[in-house]
Design a protein around this motif. Structure first.
Motif, PDB file in Angstrom:
ATOM      1  N   ILE A  24       0.832  -1.204   0.000  1.00  0.00           N
ATOM      2  CA  ILE A  24       0.000   0.000   0.000  1.00  0.00           C
ATOM      3  C   ILE A  24       0.867   1.256   0.000  1.00  0.00           C
ATOM      4  O   ILE A  24       0.566   2.240  -0.689  1.00  0.00           O
ATOM      5  CB  ILE A  24      -0.948  -0.007   1.216  1.00  0.00           C
ATOM      6  N   LEU A  25       1.954   1.208   0.757  1.00  0.00           N
ATOM      7  CA  LEU A  25       2.878   2.338   0.819  1.00  0.00           C
ATOM      8  C   LEU A  25       3.441   2.654  -0.565  1.00  0.00           C
ATOM      9  O   LEU A  25       3.487   3.811  -0.994  1.00  0.00           O
ATOM     10  CB  LEU A  25       4.014   2.002   1.793  1.00  0.00           C
ATOM     11  N   VAL A  26       3.872   1.617  -1.267  1.00  0.00           N
ATOM     12  CA  VAL A  26       4.440   1.801  -2.604  1.00  0.00           C
ATOM     13  C   VAL A  26       3.383   2.316  -3.573  1.00  0.00           C
ATOM     14  O   VAL A  26       3.594   3.297  -4.287  1.00  0.00           O
ATOM     15  CB  VAL A  26       5.042   0.481  -3.125  1.00  0.00           C
ATOM     16  N   TRP A  27       2.243   1.651  -3.606  1.00  0.00           N
ATOM     17  CA  TRP A  27       1.201   2.034  -4.559  1.00  0.00           C
ATOM     18  C   TRP A  27       0.689   3.457  -4.306  1.00  0.00           C
ATOM     19  O   TRP A  27       0.520   4.236  -5.244  1.00  0.00           O
ATOM     20  CB  TRP A  27       0.042   1.034  -4.499  1.00  0.00           C
ATOM     21  N   TYR A  28       0.459   3.793  -3.059  1.00  0.00           N
ATOM     22  CA  TYR A  28      -0.067   5.119  -2.738  1.00  0.00           C
ATOM     23  C   TYR A  28       0.911   6.209  -3.158  1.00  0.00           C
ATOM     24  O   TYR A  28       0.516   7.212  -3.790  1.00  0.00           O
ATOM     25  CB  TYR A  28      -0.358   5.219  -1.237  1.00  0.00           C
ATOM     26  N   ASN A  29       2.171   6.042  -2.813  1.00  0.00           N
ATOM     27  CA  ASN A  29       3.159   7.076  -3.111  1.00  0.00           C
ATOM     28  C   ASN A  29       3.501   7.148  -4.602  1.00  0.00           C
ATOM     29  O   ASN A  29       3.697   8.244  -5.136  1.00  0.00           O
ATOM     30  CB  ASN A  29       4.438   6.844  -2.295  1.00  0.00           C
ATOM     31  N   VAL A  30       3.570   6.007  -5.263  1.00  0.00           N
ATOM     32  CA  VAL A  30       3.875   6.005  -6.690  1.00  0.00           C
ATOM     33  C   VAL A  30       2.734   6.628  -7.491  1.00  0.00           C
ATOM     34  O   VAL A  30       2.961   7.415  -8.423  1.00  0.00           O
ATOM     35  CB  VAL A  30       4.160   4.575  -7.191  1.00  0.00           C
ATOM     36  N   LEU A  31       1.494   6.308  -7.129  1.00  0.00           N
ATOM     37  CA  LEU A  31       0.342   6.841  -7.854  1.00  0.00           C
ATOM     38  C   LEU A  31       0.015   8.285  -7.492  1.00  0.00           C
ATOM     39  O   LEU A  31      -0.856   8.895  -8.109  1.00  0.00           O
ATOM     40  CB  LEU A  31      -0.881   5.961  -7.611  1.00  0.00           C
ATOM     41  N   SER A  32       0.725   8.822  -6.510  1.00  0.00           N
ATOM     42  CA  SER A  32       0.492  10.220  -6.122  1.00  0.00           C
ATOM     43  C   SER A  32       1.258  11.208  -6.997  1.00  0.00           C
ATOM     44  O   SER A  32       1.066  12.419  -6.878  1.00  0.00           O
ATOM     45  CB  SER A  32       0.895  10.433  -4.656  1.00  0.00           C
ATOM     46  N   ILE A  33       2.105  10.689  -7.873  1.00  0.00           N
ATOM     47  CA  ILE A  33       2.850  11.552  -8.794  1.00  0.00           C
ATOM     48  C   ILE A  33       2.403  11.253 -10.223  1.00  0.00           C
ATOM     49  O   ILE A  33       1.773  10.215 -10.472  1.00  0.00           O
ATOM     50  CB  ILE A  33       4.379  11.340  -8.651  1.00  0.00           C
ATOM     51  N   PRO A  34       2.696  12.140 -11.180  1.00  0.00           N
ATOM     52  CA  PRO A  34       2.264  11.922 -12.568  1.00  0.00           C
ATOM     53  C   PRO A  34       2.751  10.585 -13.129  1.00  0.00           C
ATOM     54  O   PRO A  34       3.864  10.146 -12.840  1.00  0.00           O
ATOM     55  CB  PRO A  34       2.897  13.102 -13.314  1.00  0.00           C
TER      56      PRO A  34
END
Length: 236
Positions: free
Chosen positions: A51-61
């Motif tokens: 979840i940490l990876v997905w949330y942070n990665v998808l928070s940028i363009p």
């Protein structure tokens, strides 16, 4: 005599086609393996990490590189599930069901790993490859993942054709398990190394300490359920 039966069951090949299944076995839900005992600890760790990876990665363009961490984290998530589903199995019936699920999860995991590797290679383009600790560990990991998968397919589906007998396939079970656990250590080391890459430091800013805690939970949860006899240790 009661102490002999469990050991004998541990030695039964996965391909044993015996149809005799006790009511107790038939009623058991193998999905319970995913959360029973310390599996719940591993689940907390791996889901926090994913979840940490997905949330942070998808928070940028979105960009080409985006697929790499998403696919790699998904692959690791699937691998942990594959280990947890199979660890507690003891009877022939449980082994057969657990191994089928293990195979499906590992197949999906390998596809994710290979896809993640392809994405990063395409993203690198003409730039130098495998220069960072994360890149080097990642290359070693993908090679072992593919080899481990091939061995698993051979020992389960083609033991007679490739190895000469079911017994020959059974003899390498413990090495397959050993490699699987070593591979898990290598994979989490690769994840830890990823926290020091430019992408994390400059773009998504995932704190290293959170990753360390999540990885520790995974290792404790999976490691506590390892049966040394299945690794060929502790034999009289």
């Amino acid at each position: 005599m009661s102490s002999v039966a469990p050991d004998a069951r541990e030695q039964e090949p996965l391909l044993n086609s015996g149809s005799q299944t006790s009511p107790e076995q038939a009623d058991s839900n193998i999905a319970w393996n995913l959360i029973s005992g310390t599996a719940s600890v591993a689940q907390i760790g791996i889901w926090v990490l994913a979840i940490l990876v997905w949330y942070n990665v998808l928070s940028i363009p979105w960009m080409l590189f985006t697929g790499h961490p998403l696919l790699a984290s998904s692959a690791l998530l699937l691998q942990v599930q594959a280990a947890l589903i199979l660890q507690p199995t003891a009877t022939s019936s449980q082994k057969q069901q657990g191994t089928r699920i293990h195979y499906i999860l590992q197949l999906l995991s390998v596809l994710c790993f290979v896809a993640a590797f392809i994405v990063i290679e395409l993203n690198k383009g003409s730039h130098p490859h495998f220069t960072s600790p994360h890149g080097i560990l990642g290359l070693i990991t993908i090679i072992i993942v593919v080899l481990q998968a091939l061995v698993g397919v051979i020992q389960y589906f083609f033991p007679v054709t490739v190895l000469g007998s079911v017994d020959a396939g059974k003899r390498i079970y413990k090495y397959h398990r050993w490699t699987g656990y070593v591979l898990l250590l290598l994979e989490v080391a690769t994840v830890l190394a990823a926290t020091q890459t430019g992408f994390n430091v400059n773009a998504i800013h995932i704190p290293t300490w959170i990753v360390v805690v999540a990885v520790a939970l995974v290792l404790v949860g999976v490691g506590a359920r390892i049966k040394v006899r299945k690794l060929g240790l502790g034999d009289a």
